[in-house]
Design a protein around this motif. Structure first.
Motif, mmCIF file in Angstrom:
data_model
loop_
_atom_site.group_PDB
_atom_site.id
_atom_site.type_symbol
_atom_site.label_atom_id
_atom_site.label_comp_id
_atom_site.label_asym_id
_atom_site.label_seq_id
_atom_site.Cartn_x
_atom_site.Cartn_y
_atom_site.Cartn_z
ATOM 1 N N ASN A 251 8.008 52.390 86.736
ATOM 2 C CA ASN A 251 8.509 51.086 87.154
ATOM 3 C C ASN A 251 8.253 50.072 86.047
ATOM 4 O O ASN A 251 7.436 50.302 85.142
ATOM 5 N N THR A 252 8.921 48.934 86.156
ATOM 6 C CA THR A 252 8.843 47.934 85.091
ATOM 7 C C THR A 252 7.430 47.419 84.898
ATOM 8 O O THR A 252 7.018 47.110 83.781
ATOM 9 N N GLN A 253 6.642 47.346 85.981
ATOM 10 C CA GLN A 253 5.301 46.784 85.853
ATOM 11 C C GLN A 253 4.290 47.752 85.271
ATOM 12 O O GLN A 253 3.167 47.378 84.949
ATOM 13 N N ASP A 254 4.635 49.025 85.118
ATOM 14 C CA ASP A 254 3.693 50.030 84.617
ATOM 15 C C ASP A 254 3.397 49.803 83.140
ATOM 16 O O ASP A 254 4.256 49.370 82.367
ATOM 17 N N ARG A 255 2.164 50.155 82.762
ATOM 18 C CA ARG A 255 1.768 50.018 81.373
ATOM 19 C C ARG A 255 1.142 51.303 80.807
ATOM 20 O O ARG A 255 1.390 51.669 79.676
ATOM 21 N N THR A 256 0.303 51.982 81.564
ATOM 22 C CA THR A 256 -0.375 53.181 81.055
ATOM 23 C C THR A 256 0.006 54.398 81.889
ATOM 24 O O THR A 256 0.593 54.282 82.970
ATOM 25 N N ARG B 191 1.383 57.873 91.370
ATOM 26 C CA ARG B 191 2.496 57.997 92.305
ATOM 27 C C ARG B 191 3.230 59.338 92.202
ATOM 28 O O ARG B 191 4.273 59.512 92.821
ATOM 29 N N LEU B 192 2.681 60.298 91.470
ATOM 30 C CA LEU B 192 3.318 61.606 91.381
ATOM 31 C C LEU B 192 2.989 62.428 92.619
ATOM 32 O O LEU B 192 1.819 62.605 92.958
ATOM 33 N N GLY C 255 5.098 54.773 77.938
ATOM 34 C CA GLY C 255 6.346 54.875 77.197
ATOM 35 C C GLY C 255 6.338 55.918 76.109
ATOM 36 O O GLY C 255 7.402 56.329 75.627
ATOM 37 N N GLU C 256 5.155 56.365 75.693
ATOM 38 C CA GLU C 256 5.052 57.403 74.665
ATOM 39 C C GLU C 256 5.084 58.807 75.259
ATOM 40 O O GLU C 256 5.102 59.789 74.526
ATOM 41 N N ASP D 115 11.318 51.159 96.051
ATOM 42 C CA ASP D 115 12.137 50.191 95.343
ATOM 43 C C ASP D 115 13.167 49.631 96.325
ATOM 44 O O ASP D 115 14.202 50.270 96.576
ATOM 45 N N VAL D 116 12.887 48.482 96.912
ATOM 46 C CA VAL D 116 13.831 47.870 97.842
ATOM 47 C C VAL D 116 15.132 47.548 97.121
ATOM 48 O O VAL D 116 16.228 47.837 97.596
ATOM 49 N N THR D 117 14.988 46.959 95.932
ATOM 50 C CA THR D 117 16.106 46.761 95.021
ATOM 51 C C THR D 117 15.590 47.048 93.615
ATOM 52 O O THR D 117 14.408 47.383 93.429
#
Length: 876
Positions: free
Chosen positions: A131-136, A143-144, A187-188, A750-752
């Protein structure tokens, strides 16, 4: 319990009754075997019943449980025409020939499959779960489906801890993988792989099977320089948060360096915890875990996020380097240093339950902890299909100091604890071939030292230590020195479907315990307050491990024969015990891979446990200001009978994972512990020689499902635990029954595209009964609701709320927390600018209850105040 087993076996038999197996070979028109062809079996309504992927020989095998008369089998592969055929639902062999089919794609839409399986490897696509808010990568793992991440960072797959954590197939961190999870940018990473039935030692891969799983982090690039950096500052009071963690991953080198510091309540020290099963088992077997003989009376820690209550000032440095040398050798260096200052402030009300009465103790506490630790590991390893060599040299040092102030019934009490520990450990293991069998040599040597002191002012236990007269100070000193070694040789031989491993080994432990309890009035008390204990323990053993592997069956039968010898002596107290005992401790484990979806395991065994030195000392030791202990008895002996069973379901196609597990243990003990609870709440523990039994049952289950269409993940879990045992309380034999149960759920949807909702519930219950006194049921519920909004591509706004409800034995306690976060990400440099407002309602304290064997502890814990922090974060 009988009803549970009857229902279980009826359910089990219903599947076995309708079980059919389909196998065969898939060819092309030239009779070449086709690898990687998808074979799927469906019912008449299109529901998937089973699937397989052909191997290099073109073969497939699928077992299904279905009662209908006919099923549909589908064969699909890129570049070939698909085949769909209706066949009778009975065990049979079906071969297929695919014809080449060329076609033109006018438009291509690429959609990543969230989860796919190839043999024993399940791959999760990171982009599908991000999701967009994820960083690491830690944000993704949580959530897997099928994977569970504990509050301490430990990763479980299907309810069991993983045995290895790899990054591109290399074990950089040696079990301290939480450090990578919290700092590796997602992202890596292209995929998170679960390797089922993972055997970490390659030379044993076809000889000794494992029922544990490993995680492998697959990166997008062969050469990756990454990591993260952040710096933050805030108010209430002056706050800071800093982290710089560069990482380098290449084919032959891996490097992770981290410096982290904050006083915002983030417990970065947890990133250094040893989490993998192998490392924890080694520590347990060698009895080399840090043991705290002495302690302050602390506040029970709240059961929600540490960021709300941890009053800290921490600095962490970690250096981790792995280099692949010539001839398949790897050298690895791991170093870490932790410096942390923590404070606790609050009060407790303890209610001791005795067979005839209740004793209540009210305390106001303020504690300060000065924590310092250094860990260093140097490892040389060669792990190939032909031989294995590993030497691990480790040093650990702890320099901890703790101070505490207690207001007890209007009077002040001071405590000061110096809690130190030093360990040097070397472990060498080599596996090599001699003829057609493998030889294993292992040698483990450990030396550790535990010097600790506890001072209490004013003195306690006046009747015991000073003829009932008050005095100024009580000082407890403990010094324990330990030498331990474990050496063995084993031979592993494969004969058809069996593998045999006879092992001969020897363990030896030499410990010297010196303790002294003194007062300000009488510098040295009489001998019953001083231990000069010499403890020698040896074990010689022969063990035969037999494993059987055929198709879907895995069986492990271990027969160890152990000769135990104990020599225990305290000359000044004229106490001595010598024990020699032969034990036989067989263990059986059965694993059945039912089909591609279902797996069942069962294990049972017996074992004998003997007491450790902290369970047998002839003189008194002051453990904390209101607990003094003397165990002047025979050596503790425990005879355990245990059983476990589990049913596991994993369906990567439907992204559905679930498990149900049951544990049972029955322990016969030769000692019965007697606790004397005084009117002021102080307790004295001793042991008498009397046989008694402890019985425990635990049932747990978990189900997780990912809906890729709406990007939603749903998890549900439940557990029940029962314990029955005896203890003497205030000179009266008491039957104690402890019960706990709970359930939880987690939903993320994800509602939207710009609005994501996360909800998590945990509800726990506990109840105990001492003799005829039954206490009220205690419940604790925790609700988390996070609303994540993305008004624009580079903006993120979140409201994070938490509701905590506790039913205390005096009243009900409710707390509501609300946090806000706004993040702006620059489009050019991808730099995060974050503003965090925590504890908006400025909730200042939290009340909870903890239940022990015969007491209830109600805690009022002072929380962190409202705080505002501004952070700058970016990936390296």
């Amino acid at each position: 319990m009988k009803v549970f087993f009857l229902a279980f076996f009826l359910w089990f038999s219903s599947f076995v009754f309708a079980q059919n197996t389909f196998n065969g070979v898939v060819f092309d028109q030239e009779q070449n075997a086709l690898n990687g062809v998808n074979v799927t079996i469906r019912d008449n309504q299109g529901k998937i019943l089973g699937y397989a992927i052909t191997d290099t020989k073109g073969t497939y095998t699928i077992t299904i449980e279905e009662s209908s008369a006919a099923i549909v089998i589908e064969i699909k592969s890129m570049g070939f025409a698909s085949v769909s055929q209706s066949v009778a639902n009975k065990t049979q062999t079906l071969d297929f020939v695919l014809t080449h089919e060329a076609f033109e794609l006018k438009e291509i839409a690429v959609k990543t499959t969230p989860i796919r399986r190839d043999g024993d490897t399940i791959s999760y696509s990171v982009s599908s779960f991000a999701n967009t808010q994820d960083r690491t990568i830690s944000d993704i793992l949580k959530r897997l489906p099928g994977i569970e991440v504990g509050t301490d960072g430990r990763i479980l797959y299907q309810g069991k801890p993983i045995n290895k954590y790899y990054i591109e197939g290399l074990d950089l961190l040696g079990g301290k993988y939480h450090l990578a999870n919290e700092n590796l940018p997602f992202g890596e990473v292209s995929n998170v792989q679960i390797v089922e039935n993972h055997q970490p030692i390659k030379v044993l891969d076809s000889l000794v099977f494992s029922d544990r799983a490993a995680i492998n982090i697959k990166l997008k690039k062969g050469y990756t320089f990454t990591g993260q950096a952040k710096v933050g500052a805030g108010l209430s009071p002056l706050l800071w948060d800093a982290n710089i963690t560069p990482m380098l991953f290449t084919k032959n080198r891996q490097l992770l360096i981290s410096y982290q510091s904050n006083n915002t309540g983030e417990n970065v020290g947890a990133q250094l915890n040893q989490l993998t099963v192998e490392d924890l088992v080694n520590q347990f077997e060698s009895n080399s875990q840090k043991t705290d003989w002495l302690a302050l009376q602390q506040l029970a820690r709240p059961n929600f996020s540490e960021k709300r209550w941890l009053d800290n000032n921490v600095h962490l440095f970690s250096f981790n380097y792995l280099h692949k040398l010539k001839k398949n050798y790897e050298i690895r260096l791991n170093m870490s240093y932790l410096n942390d200052y923590q404070q606790q402030n609050g009060g407790t009300t303890t209610q001791f339950i005795t067979p005839t009465d209740r004793v209540t103790l009210v305390e106001e506490k303020y504690n300060q902890f000065y924590l310092n630790s250094l860990h260093t590991t140097l490892s040389l390893e060669k792990n190939t299909a032909n031989n294995y060599l590993k030497n691990n040299l480790q040093f650990e040092g702890f320099w901890d100091c703790q101070r505490g102030t207690i207001n007890l019934n209007g009077e002040g009490l001071q405590q000061e604890l110096h809690n130190r520990y030093f360990k040097l450990n070397n472990n060498l293991k080599s596996i090599f071939a001699v003829g057609k069998q493998m030889i294993t040599l292992n040698s483990n040597i450990v030396f550790h030292k535990t010097p600790q002191t506890l001072a209490v002012n004013p003195g306690q236990f006046e009747e015991l230590t000073n003829n009932g007269n008050p005095f100024d100070k009580l000082l407890q000193e403990v010094d324990l020195q330990t030498f331990y070694t474990h050496n063995y040789i084993s031979l592993t031989k494969a004969i058809k479907r069996f593998s045999f491993e006879p092992k001969v080994g020897f363990e030896y432990e030499n410990q010297e315990l010196q303790t002294q309890l003194s007062t300000s009035e009488n510098i040295l008390l009489n001998p019953e307050f001083s231990n000069r204990l010499k403890w020698k323990r040896a074990k010689a053993y022969f063990q035969l491990q037999t494993q059987y592997k055929k198709d879907k069956w895995r069986m492990d039968f271990t027969m160890p024969l152990n000769l135990h010898t104990y020599n225990i002596e305290d000359r000044p107290l004229q106490e001595q015990e010598n024990l020699t005992q032969l034990t036989f401790e067989p263990r059986l484990s059965v694993l059945y891979d039912w089909n591609n979806f279902w797996k069942v395991n069962f294990s049972t065994g017996i074992d004998n446990q003997f007491g450790t030195i902290n369970q047998l000392h002839y003189a008194y030791i002051l453990q904390n200001y209101r607990n003094i202990q003397q165990i002047n008895s025979e050596l503790p002996q425990i005879f355990n009978r245990n059983l476990s069973a589990g049913v596991f379901y994993r369906n990567p196609i439907e992204t559905l994972f679930g498990n149900v597990m049951y544990y049972y243990s029955n322990s016969d003990n030769n000692l019965l512990y007697t606790t004397q609870i005084l009117e002021n709440g102080a307790t004295s523990l001793q042991a008498i020689e009397q046989n008694n039994t402890k019985i425990a049952h635990t049932i747990s289950g978990r189900l997780s499902k990912y809906f890729s269409v709406i990007k939603s993940n749903i998890t549900m879990n439940a557990n029940v635990g029962l314990q029955e045992f005896q203890q003497i309380l205030n000179l009266e034999l008491s039957d104690i029954n402890n019960k706990n149960w709970g359930f939880g759920s987690k939903i993320e949807t994800d509602v939207t595209k710009w609005f994501i909702v996360e909800y998590q519930l945990n509800w726990m219950f506990a109840k105990n009964k001492v003799q005829n006194q039954s206490s009220p049921t205690i419940s604790q519920q925790n609700h988390l609701l996070n609303l994540n909004l993305h008004p624009k591509e580079n903006q993120y706004f979140a409201l994070k709320s938490e509701y905590v409800n506790n039913d205390l034995f005096s009243q009900q306690s409710e707390n509501f927390f609300l946090d806000m976060l706004y993040r702006y990400t620059t489009k050019k440099n991808k730099i995060d600018l974050e503003l965090q407002l925590c504890n908006i309602f400025n909730t200042k304290n939290y009340r909870t209850v903890n239940i022990s064997d015969f007491s209830y502890l109600e805690t009022n814990f002072n929380l962190r105040p409202r705080q505002v922090v501004f952070k700058i974060r970016f990936s390296l």
